[in-house]
Design an enzyme around this catalytic site. Structure first.
Site, PDB file in Angstrom:
ATOM      1  N   LYS A  60       0.837  -1.213   0.000  1.00 54.88           N
ATOM      2  CA  LYS A  60       0.000   0.000   0.000  1.00 54.88           C
ATOM      3  C   LYS A  60       0.864   1.251   0.000  1.00 54.88           C
ATOM      4  CE  LYS A  60      -1.757   1.532   4.092  1.00 54.88           C
ATOM      5  NZ  LYS A  60      -1.407   2.927   4.447  1.00 54.88           N
ATOM      6  N   ASN A  61       1.829   1.287   0.927  1.00 54.20           N
ATOM      7  CA  ASN A  61       2.595   2.523   1.094  1.00 54.20           C
ATOM      8  C   ASN A  61       3.611   2.755  -0.021  1.00 54.20           C
ATOM      9  OD1 ASN A  61       1.098   3.134   3.292  1.00 54.20           O
ATOM     10  ND2 ASN A  61       2.640   2.535   4.809  1.00 54.20           N
ATOM     11  N   ARG A  77      -4.059  10.934   4.685  1.00 55.13           N
ATOM     12  CA  ARG A  77      -2.960  11.902   4.758  1.00 55.13           C
ATOM     13  C   ARG A  77      -2.001  11.804   3.592  1.00 55.13           C
ATOM     14  NH1 ARG A  77      -1.837  14.245   9.524  1.00 55.13           N
ATOM     15  NH2 ARG A  77       0.224  14.538   8.652  1.00 55.13           N
ATOM     16  N   CYS A 110      -4.632  13.356  13.626  1.00 56.45           N
ATOM     17  CA  CYS A 110      -4.488  11.950  13.258  1.00 56.45           C
ATOM     18  C   CYS A 110      -4.439  11.117  14.526  1.00 56.45           C
ATOM     19  CB  CYS A 110      -3.201  11.795  12.461  1.00 56.45           C
ATOM     20  SG  CYS A 110      -2.778  10.102  12.101  1.00 56.45           S
ATOM     21  N   ARG A 117       1.678  14.539  13.541  1.00 60.07           N
ATOM     22  CA  ARG A 117       2.008  14.364  12.126  1.00 60.07           C
ATOM     23  C   ARG A 117       2.009  15.671  11.316  1.00 60.07           C
ATOM     24  NH1 ARG A 117      -0.637   9.001   9.762  1.00 60.07           N
ATOM     25  NH2 ARG A 117       1.215   9.061   8.476  1.00 60.07           N
ATOM     26  N   PRO A 118       2.937  16.578  11.638  1.00 58.98           N
ATOM     27  CA  PRO A 118       3.018  17.822  10.873  1.00 58.98           C
ATOM     28  C   PRO A 118       3.567  17.594   9.459  1.00 58.98           C
ATOM     29  CG  PRO A 118       4.827  17.675  12.445  1.00 58.98           C
ATOM     30  CD  PRO A 118       3.950  16.475  12.682  1.00 58.98           C
ATOM     31  N   VAL A 119       3.499  18.645   8.627  1.00 63.18           N
ATOM     32  CA  VAL A 119       4.051  18.542   7.266  1.00 63.18           C
ATOM     33  C   VAL A 119       5.128  19.607   7.037  1.00 63.18           C
ATOM     34  CG1 VAL A 119       2.110  17.393   6.119  1.00 63.18           C
ATOM     35  CG2 VAL A 119       2.070  19.877   6.413  1.00 63.18           C
ATOM     36  N   ASP A 120       5.719  20.099   8.150  1.00 60.60           N
ATOM     37  CA  ASP A 120       6.705  21.178   8.040  1.00 60.60           C
ATOM     38  C   ASP A 120       7.908  20.798   7.172  1.00 60.60           C
ATOM     39  OD1 ASP A 120       7.098  19.353  10.210  1.00 60.60           O
ATOM     40  OD2 ASP A 120       8.713  20.614  10.965  1.00 60.60           O
ATOM     41  N   LEU A 121       8.306  19.531   7.185  1.00 63.34           N
ATOM     42  CA  LEU A 121       9.488  19.142   6.408  1.00 63.34           C
ATOM     43  C   LEU A 121       9.188  19.140   4.911  1.00 63.34           C
ATOM     44  CD1 LEU A 121      10.749  16.185   8.652  1.00 63.34           C
ATOM     45  CD2 LEU A 121      11.414  18.587   8.724  1.00 63.34           C
ATOM     46  N   ASP A 168       4.999   0.628  11.977  1.00 63.82           N
ATOM     47  CA  ASP A 168       3.762   0.025  11.466  1.00 63.82           C
ATOM     48  C   ASP A 168       3.597  -1.434  11.884  1.00 63.82           C
ATOM     49  OD1 ASP A 168       3.109   2.403  10.313  1.00 63.82           O
ATOM     50  OD2 ASP A 168       3.618   1.827   8.266  1.00 63.82           O
ATOM     51  N   ARG A 228      -8.577  -0.292   4.947  1.00 62.87           N
ATOM     52  CA  ARG A 228      -7.672   0.689   4.320  1.00 62.87           C
ATOM     53  C   ARG A 228      -6.363   0.032   3.910  1.00 62.87           C
ATOM     54  NH1 ARG A 228      -7.048   6.337   7.300  1.00 62.87           N
ATOM     55  NH2 ARG A 228      -5.679   6.501   5.511  1.00 62.87           N
TER      56      ARG A 228
END
Ligand code: EPZ
Length: 427
Positions: free
Chosen positions: A22-23, A100, A124, A129-133, A314, A406
């Site tokens: 999936k990933n 996400r 989440c 789980r930020p997206v700053d990077l 995971d 999922r």
């Protein structure tokens, strides 16, 4: 809402085919946004998250056809993705909040169209789980990014420029976003402290097949040479290492003997070492991996999650479920996400003995678990409860099965074929 009922106590015996990852598939699908040529992906798993990604890409203008899979057989689907023209550069909140991984379209849209408007994903169940990077890396490549009305609004009017960017923290998604952006940037991009997960390697190999020179594949420094346009390509998705590890733990939990067809030991080396230390036998076969626990008890082992090649976050919940029945104690430390212990109270309801102290959980093995009504708030937590249920006395009913759907393709069918007493109760 569907539920799954499991009656514990059956040993798993037989074989289970491991699906495509999936990933790995999610970012591979997004690469189709970079090119006006066709991209064909084989071994795509049939999962709710893949359907969500199809919806997202379709509204960006990607034409998507799905077929029955390699050699006309049903081992995964074949997807053909074709983006003649990007029709929308907005990734709407309604889709991003469901999944996400939708934020992965940011780099590709910006690189191809010079503009993108992508909803911030919000909260989440497993942590902040930020997206700053993602944002910092794209800014280093010349993007201007503002936050407006809950959206990341990005522009690169003169196109993206190759840059050197060092990730202050390893991030799978940010590495993928920048790799895709770099494919169409002017010049060379060097990514230091990049993630090394097998899904990153799969993406690098797909980009290479599409005509993008990528160096340092499998290392923490990736070098990507931007190109003006990409070629038509076909790529086969790698096996799902998390599904592989999950079934290995389910087999161990039931003292079973199962061949995991299509599995490869090198995808889960740290997991193999941990399971062997716990008393599980894993060996490579012509078709995959044979997992057995036929001689004696499980032993408690300590586990710390880390970016690849360390033990994957995971598989942390599934390993904890296994350790609830081990002899002795096991210290499980989660270093990747800050609140990924949501399965603990549910495992406790089944009789597990787990104490959480900050980022560590002390699991003391118990002689038996008992079935209960349980539910979980994310995919891996849900499957950990299924693993516990396989060894519990009596019936367990797993609620909120949409989390499982999922990321696990036909879980109940795969387990039932190996002798588990499991059924899906349709709502
Ligand atoms: C990917 O998520 C996976 N998802 C996750 O799998 C997996 O748990 C995770 O990698 C870690 O292996 C997909 O591949 C679709 P990260 P991702 O960016 O990319 C922090 C599952 O169950 N961070 O590597 O979102 C972040 O908060 C899912 O299949 C920042 O601080 O994970 C976390 O602590 C769940 N800023 C750490 O880095 C950022 O901008 C690693 O996250 C980005 C991340």
């Amino acid at each position: 809402m569907d539920r799954i009922r499991i009656r514990g106590g059956r040993q798993l015996k037989g074989d289970i085919r491991i699906s495509g990852s999936k990933n790995a598939t999610l970012p591979l699908m997004v690469t189709a946004l970079l090119s006006d040529k066709k991209l064909t992906l084989n071994n795509v798993p049939r999962l709710a998250d893949i359907t969500t990604m199809i919806q997202l890409l379709a509204q960006h203008g990607v034409e998507i056809e799905s077929g029955t899979g390699e050699n006309g057989h049903a081992h995964g689907t074949t997807l053909t993705l074709h983006t003649r023209k990007v029709t929308s550069t907005t990734a709407p909140y309604d889709i991003v909040r469901k999944m996400r991984a939708s934020v992965l379209v940011l780099g590709a849209l910006l690189a191809r169209e010079g503009a993108a408007r992508v909803s911030l994903p919000g909260g989440c169940a497993i942590g902040a789980r930020p997206v700053d990077l993602h944002i910092a890396g794209l800014r280093a490549m010349g993007a201007e990014i503002d936050i407006d009305g809950g959206y990341m609004v990005a522009r690169a009017p003169k196109g993206l420029k190759g840059a050197r960017y060092t990730f202050p923290k390893v991030s799978v998604g940010a590495t993928e976003n920048l790799m895709m952006a770099a494919a169409l940037a002017k010049g060379t991009t060097v990514l230091d402290n990049a993630a090394r997960e097998p899904e990153i390697t799969d993406l690098a190999e797909c980009l290479a097949a599409m005509g993008v020179p990528v160096g340092g594949i499998g290392t923490e420094t990736l070098t990507i040479e931007g190109v003006q346009s990409l070629k038509e390509a076909t790529h086969s998705v790698i096996p799902d290492r998390i599904e592989l590890g999950t079934y290995a733990m389910a087999v161990a939990m039931t003292a079973g003997d199962v061949e995991l067809v299509g599995g490869r030991l090198e995808l889960i080396e740290s997991v193999v070492q941990t399971l062997r230390a716990a008393g599980v036998t894993l060996e490579e076969t012509a078709k995959g991996i044979r997992v057995q626990r036929t001689n004696g008890a499980l032993h408690g082992v300590d586990v710390m999650t880390e970016p690849y090649p360390g033990f994957p976050t995971d598989l942390q919940a599934q390993m904890m479920a296994l350790m609830t029945r081990a002899e002795g104690a096991s210290m499980i430390t989660e270093t990747v996400f800050e609140s990924r212990f949501m399965h603990v109270p549910e495992l406790s309801r089944m009789g597990a003995n787990v104490t959480i102290h900050h980022e560590s959980a002390l699991v003391r093995g118990v002689p038996k678990l008992r079935g209960a009504d349980v539910m979980a708030t994310d995919l891996r937590a849900s499957v950990s409860l299924a693993i516990a249920a396989l060894a519990a006395e009596g019936d367990t009913t797993l609620h909120r099965v949409y989390h499982l759907d999922r990321g696990y393709e036909r879980l109940e069918e795969k387990l039932a074929a190996c002798g588990a007493d499991i059924e899906r109760l349709k709502s």
